[in-house]
Write an enzyme that holds these catalytic residues in place. Structure first.
Site, PDB file in Angstrom:
ATOM      1  N   LYS A   1       0.863  -1.189   0.000  1.00  0.00           N
ATOM      2  CA  LYS A   1       0.000   0.000   0.000  1.00  0.00           C
ATOM      3  C   LYS A   1       0.886   1.221   0.000  1.00  0.00           C
ATOM      4  O   LYS A   1       1.836   1.317   0.791  1.00  0.00           O
ATOM      5  CB  LYS A   1      -0.866   0.004   1.283  1.00  0.00           C
TER       6      LYS A   1
ATOM      7  N   GLN B   1       7.293   3.722   3.920  1.00  0.00           N
ATOM      8  CA  GLN B   1       5.883   3.327   3.953  1.00  0.00           C
ATOM      9  C   GLN B   1       5.671   2.042   4.766  1.00  0.00           C
ATOM     10  O   GLN B   1       4.625   1.873   5.393  1.00  0.00           O
ATOM     11  CB  GLN B   1       5.385   3.138   2.512  1.00  0.00           C
TER      12      GLN B   1
ATOM     13  N   LYS C   1       5.470   3.245   8.402  1.00  0.00           N
ATOM     14  CA  LYS C   1       4.307   4.125   8.556  1.00  0.00           C
ATOM     15  C   LYS C   1       3.023   3.297   8.581  1.00  0.00           C
ATOM     16  O   LYS C   1       2.164   3.468   9.443  1.00  0.00           O
ATOM     17  CB  LYS C   1       4.271   5.108   7.381  1.00  0.00           C
TER      18      LYS C   1
ATOM     19  N   LYS D   1       5.266   1.688  -3.087  1.00  0.00           N
ATOM     20  CA  LYS D   1       5.248   3.057  -3.618  1.00  0.00           C
ATOM     21  C   LYS D   1       5.511   2.983  -5.108  1.00  0.00           C
ATOM     22  O   LYS D   1       6.133   2.034  -5.579  1.00  0.00           O
ATOM     23  CB  LYS D   1       6.343   3.904  -2.962  1.00  0.00           C
TER      24      LYS D   1
ATOM     25  N   GLY E   1      -2.635   8.353  -4.229  1.00  0.00           N
ATOM     26  CA  GLY E   1      -1.965   9.562  -4.706  1.00  0.00           C
ATOM     27  C   GLY E   1      -0.724   9.908  -3.903  1.00  0.00           C
ATOM     28  O   GLY E   1      -0.451   9.338  -2.848  1.00  0.00           O
ATOM     29  N   ASP E   2       0.023  10.829  -4.427  1.00  0.00           N
ATOM     30  CA  ASP E   2       1.172  11.455  -3.759  1.00  0.00           C
ATOM     31  C   ASP E   2       1.439  12.721  -4.578  1.00  0.00           C
ATOM     32  O   ASP E   2       0.523  13.207  -5.255  1.00  0.00           O
ATOM     33  CB  ASP E   2       2.386  10.503  -3.741  1.00  0.00           C
TER      34      ASP E   2
ATOM     35  N   THR F   1      -4.593  13.466   5.374  1.00  0.00           N
ATOM     36  CA  THR F   1      -3.169  13.593   5.722  1.00  0.00           C
ATOM     37  C   THR F   1      -2.933  14.883   6.503  1.00  0.00           C
ATOM     38  O   THR F   1      -2.264  14.875   7.549  1.00  0.00           O
ATOM     39  CB  THR F   1      -2.288  13.551   4.462  1.00  0.00           C
TER      40      THR F   1
ATOM     41  N   ASN G   1      -2.141  18.975  -1.545  1.00  0.00           N
ATOM     42  CA  ASN G   1      -3.157  18.295  -0.736  1.00  0.00           C
ATOM     43  C   ASN G   1      -2.831  18.332   0.757  1.00  0.00           C
ATOM     44  O   ASN G   1      -3.684  18.679   1.579  1.00  0.00           O
ATOM     45  CB  ASN G   1      -3.298  16.841  -1.232  1.00  0.00           C
TER      46      ASN G   1
ATOM     47  N   SER H   1      -6.806   5.727   3.807  1.00  0.00           N
ATOM     48  CA  SER H   1      -6.862   4.863   2.619  1.00  0.00           C
ATOM     49  C   SER H   1      -7.254   3.441   3.021  1.00  0.00           C
ATOM     50  O   SER H   1      -8.042   2.779   2.334  1.00  0.00           O
ATOM     51  CB  SER H   1      -5.496   4.814   1.932  1.00  0.00           C
TER      52      SER H   1
HETATM   53  P1  NDP Z   1       0.764  17.761  -4.103  1.00  0.00           P
HETATM   54  O1  NDP Z   1       1.240  17.414  -5.451  1.00  0.00           O
HETATM   55  O2  NDP Z   1      -0.685  17.941  -3.848  1.00  0.00           O
HETATM   56  O3  NDP Z   1       1.514  19.086  -3.583  1.00  0.00           O
HETATM   57  C1  NDP Z   1       2.885  19.142  -3.509  1.00  0.00           C
HETATM   58  C2  NDP Z   1       3.274  20.525  -3.047  1.00  0.00           C
HETATM   59  O4  NDP Z   1       4.667  20.549  -2.750  1.00  0.00           O
HETATM   60  C3  NDP Z   1       3.053  21.574  -4.114  1.00  0.00           C
HETATM   61  O5  NDP Z   1       2.800  22.820  -3.500  1.00  0.00           O
HETATM   62  C4  NDP Z   1       4.393  21.585  -4.843  1.00  0.00           C
HETATM   63  O6  NDP Z   1       4.672  22.765  -5.561  1.00  0.00           O
HETATM   64  C5  NDP Z   1       5.346  21.416  -3.685  1.00  0.00           C
HETATM   65  N1  NDP Z   1       6.564  20.761  -4.158  1.00  0.00           N
HETATM   66  C6  NDP Z   1       6.659  19.575  -4.801  1.00  0.00           C
HETATM   67  N2  NDP Z   1       7.924  19.298  -5.130  1.00  0.00           N
HETATM   68  C7  NDP Z   1       8.631  20.353  -4.694  1.00  0.00           C
HETATM   69  C8  NDP Z   1      10.008  20.660  -4.740  1.00  0.00           C
HETATM   70  N3  NDP Z   1      10.896  19.829  -5.312  1.00  0.00           N
HETATM   71  N4  NDP Z   1      10.384  21.826  -4.158  1.00  0.00           N
HETATM   72  C9  NDP Z   1       9.484  22.666  -3.589  1.00  0.00           C
HETATM   73  N5  NDP Z   1       8.171  22.413  -3.526  1.00  0.00           N
HETATM   74  C10 NDP Z   1       7.765  21.275  -4.065  1.00  0.00           C
HETATM   75  O7  NDP Z   1       1.357  16.630  -3.143  1.00  0.00           O
HETATM   76  P2  NDP Z   1       0.918  16.230  -1.663  1.00  0.00           P
HETATM   77  O8  NDP Z   1       0.454  17.409  -0.919  1.00  0.00           O
HETATM   78  O9  NDP Z   1       0.067  15.044  -1.763  1.00  0.00           O
HETATM   79  O10 NDP Z   1       2.324  15.733  -1.067  1.00  0.00           O
HETATM   80  C11 NDP Z   1       3.194  16.586  -0.355  1.00  0.00           C
HETATM   81  C12 NDP Z   1       4.123  15.746   0.494  1.00  0.00           C
HETATM   82  O11 NDP Z   1       3.346  14.974   1.417  1.00  0.00           O
HETATM   83  C13 NDP Z   1       4.977  14.728  -0.261  1.00  0.00           C
HETATM   84  O12 NDP Z   1       6.207  14.580   0.416  1.00  0.00           O
HETATM   85  C14 NDP Z   1       4.175  13.452  -0.121  1.00  0.00           C
HETATM   86  O13 NDP Z   1       5.000  12.313  -0.269  1.00  0.00           O
HETATM   87  C15 NDP Z   1       3.661  13.596   1.289  1.00  0.00           C
HETATM   88  N6  NDP Z   1       2.488  12.805   1.661  1.00  0.00           N
HETATM   89  C16 NDP Z   1       1.339  12.868   0.935  1.00  0.00           C
HETATM   90  C17 NDP Z   1       0.239  12.147   1.341  1.00  0.00           C
HETATM   91  C18 NDP Z   1      -1.072  12.226   0.650  1.00  0.00           C
HETATM   92  O14 NDP Z   1      -2.023  11.615   1.131  1.00  0.00           O
HETATM   93  N7  NDP Z   1      -1.207  12.978  -0.433  1.00  0.00           N
HETATM   94  C19 NDP Z   1       0.300  11.253   2.509  1.00  0.00           C
HETATM   95  C20 NDP Z   1       1.541  11.326   3.238  1.00  0.00           C
HETATM   96  C21 NDP Z   1       2.585  12.066   2.792  1.00  0.00           C
HETATM   97  P3  NDP Z   1       4.508  22.763  -7.165  1.00  0.00           P
HETATM   98  O15 NDP Z   1       3.034  22.701  -7.401  1.00  0.00           O
HETATM   99  O16 NDP Z   1       5.134  24.047  -7.586  1.00  0.00           O
HETATM  100  O17 NDP Z   1       5.239  21.564  -7.664  1.00  0.00           O
HETATM  101  O1  2IT Z   2       3.057   8.884   1.607  1.00  0.00           O
HETATM  102  C1  2IT Z   2       1.907   8.451   1.801  1.00  0.00           C
HETATM  103  O2  2IT Z   2       1.599   7.874   2.862  1.00  0.00           O
HETATM  104  C2  2IT Z   2       0.905   8.638   0.752  1.00  0.00           C
HETATM  105  N1  2IT Z   2       1.207   9.240  -0.270  1.00  0.00           N
HETATM  106  C3  2IT Z   2      -0.476   8.058   0.912  1.00  0.00           C
HETATM  107  C4  2IT Z   2      -0.489   6.606   0.533  1.00  0.00           C
HETATM  108  C5  2IT Z   2      -1.842   5.958   0.484  1.00  0.00           C
HETATM  109  O3  2IT Z   2      -1.854   4.785   0.093  1.00  0.00           O
HETATM  110  O4  2IT Z   2      -2.853   6.558   0.827  1.00  0.00           O
END
Ligand code: NDP
Ligand code: 2IT
Length: 448
Positions: free
Chosen positions: A93, A114, A117, A129, A168-169, A212, A243, A380
């Protein structure tokens, strides 16, 4: 040095040799192995029975070509990846990341984290992943659809609701999950919960979008309250505007904090009156614009190009929610000097190891990603449960589950740290608590 410690050092050297040029993966493994020395000293069977060696080697790594055609008829070829890292406690997952920086080392670091976590959530999910070096920025919906369909045309062979359940991520949200799920359903001729983060009309769970960011704040709230502090009245800085960042901002504000800054990869906004979140949602979730547009309608706010400067804004609580290694030692020193009392990781591995050391040494409360951002994958897993039952829970029911999962998780990580003589160190506590359930399952299976 004990024999067990020597073994872990040797194992780390082998990981570096066998996975050359993958610094993010090395960083993630090193952090976990460092925390585990008291555990393997107490239970050497984890070494002698091969658990440690298996743990750092993915069960399977899939790498494939993703050809697709843009609106002008030009063919592009990207790389797709899925690491099926560990299935000891449940089906693989973990999310899918679409970002040009993606390569094996990023996918393996994320897949490795992961494992622990997912174990910490207390739910039956293994670690995986995936993703692609595809850059969704500036691409039309049609191009995104074509890419997602091509990606799933290969990935579908390896996944399934009881085998591997992506989500997603970075770069993969509701739109992408829709295209991916539609293609899977068509190829397999089945309607099953093979992806999470689905739309609410076709099997998604209420509160998954928020989970998240909300979960990060629930975890942080537990940590703060244990230390006699709270969100109430605190100034908060959040990096990212995706997100995780958006829903962390929403919940922090509900808890009575004032969020004054957010960012994207281009730069950051500082609004001393407090971030106007409905506007950020409109810009980012609907119009897919840059965060710099915020100042067009909010002239009192400042926009600064570049990401690193966001940590120079004085705050009591910092929530890095963008990407890996975005908060370095210099940033940590600035936060400490400005009176920051808590840092909680919403992104995966956003703080560099020297930044974490500096924050902890200065007594800043520190919530590591694999615990603090586990609310997304936990929800999830709740989506998977609802899909298996062919039933839906209300927003409130899912949110209540999320709250109790995050406080149990905090308690478990905190207790594990104390039990192994590292009270207050949630990095060690999360690694140990996450490890034990996986490792004991692996021991039970024998050599497999
Ligand atoms: P999104 O794609 O929704 O948003 C990512 C954000 O981070 C955007 O604002 C983006 O800016 C910025 N960003 C991405 N790459 C870079 C970079 N190299 N330098 C600076 N800013 C950057 O992703 P999420 O919000 O889903 O994910 C954000 C983080 O949270 C990641 O590390 C992800 O692995 C983690 N995460 C996500 C989960 C989820 O459920 N979605 C769960 C647990 C962890 P821009 O639009 O300009 O690229
Ligand atoms: O980093 C993470 O935990 C995620 N991007 C969410 C993974 C998931 O399966 O919901």
């Amino acid at each position: 040095m004990s024999i067990q410690n020597e073994y872990l050092n040797g194992l780390m050297e082998r990981v570096v040799q066998r996975n050359p040029a993958e610094p993010e993966f090395h960083q993630a493994v090193r952090e976990v192995l460092t925390s585990l020395s008291p555990v393997v000293e107490a239970q050497p069977a984890y070494i002698t029975e091969g658990v440690m060696d298996c743990l750092v080697e993915p069960e399977r790594m899939i790498k494939f070509r993703v050809p697709w055609e843009d609106e002008q008829g030009k063919v592009h070829v990207n790389r797709g990846f899925r690491v099926q890292f560990n299935s000891a406690i449940g089906p693989y997952k973990g999310g899918l990341r679409f970002h040009p920086s993606v390569y094996e080392g990023i996918i393996k670091f994320l897949g490795f984290e992961q494992i622990f976590k997912n174990s910490l959530t207390g739910l039956p999910i293994g670690g995986g992943k995936g993703g692609s070096d595809f850059d969704p920025k500036g691409r039309s919906d049609l191009e995104i659809m074509r890419f997602c369909q091509s990606f799933m045309t290969e990935l579908f062979k390896y996944i399934g609701p009881d085998t591997d359940v992506p989500a997603g991520d970075i770069g993969v949200g509701g739109r992408e999950i829709g295209y991916l799920f539609g293609q899977y359903k068509r190829l397999r001729n089945e309607f099953t919960g093979v992806l999470t983060g689905k739309g609410l009309t076709y099997g998604g769970s209420l509160a998954r979008t928020e989970a998240t960011g909300y979960g990060l704040c629930y975890f942080t709230d537990n940590m703060l309250r244990d230390a006699g502090k709270g969100f109430e009245g605190a100034t908060v800085v959040i990096s990212g505007s995706g997100n995780v960042a958006i829903y962390a901002c929403e919940k922090a504000a509900q808890f009575g904090a004032k969020v004054v800054a957010m960012s994207d990869s281009g730069g950051y906004i500082y609004d001393k009156n407090g971030i106007d979140l409905p506007l950020v949602k409109q810009l980012k979730e609907v119009e897919r614009k840059r965060i710099s547009s915020y100042v067009d309608t909010h002239p009192q706010a400042e926009y600064h190009p570049g990401c690193a400067g966001i940590w120079s804004i004085p705050c009591q609580i910092a929530l890095p929610c963008a990407t890996q290694n975005e908060l370095n030692l210099d940033a940590a020193k600035t936060l400490i000097a400005n009176g920051c009392f808590a840092v909680a990781e919403g992104a995966n591995m956003p703080c560099t190891p020297d930044a974490v050391d500096a924050l902890q040494a200065a007594g800043v409360l520190f919530a590591p990603a694999k615990a603090a951002n586990a609310g997304g994958v936990a929800t999830s897993a709740l989506e998977m449960s609802q899909n298996s039952m062919r039933f839906y829970w209300s927003f409130e029911e899912v949110d209540e589950h999320l709250k109790s999962i995050m406080s149990d998780l905090y308690r478990n990580a905190s207790n594990a740290a104390a039990q192994y003589g590292m009270a207050g160190d949630l990095v060690a506590g999360a690694n140990i608590a996450g490890f034990l359930k996986v490792a004991d399952s692996m021991l039970a299976y024998g050599v497999v």
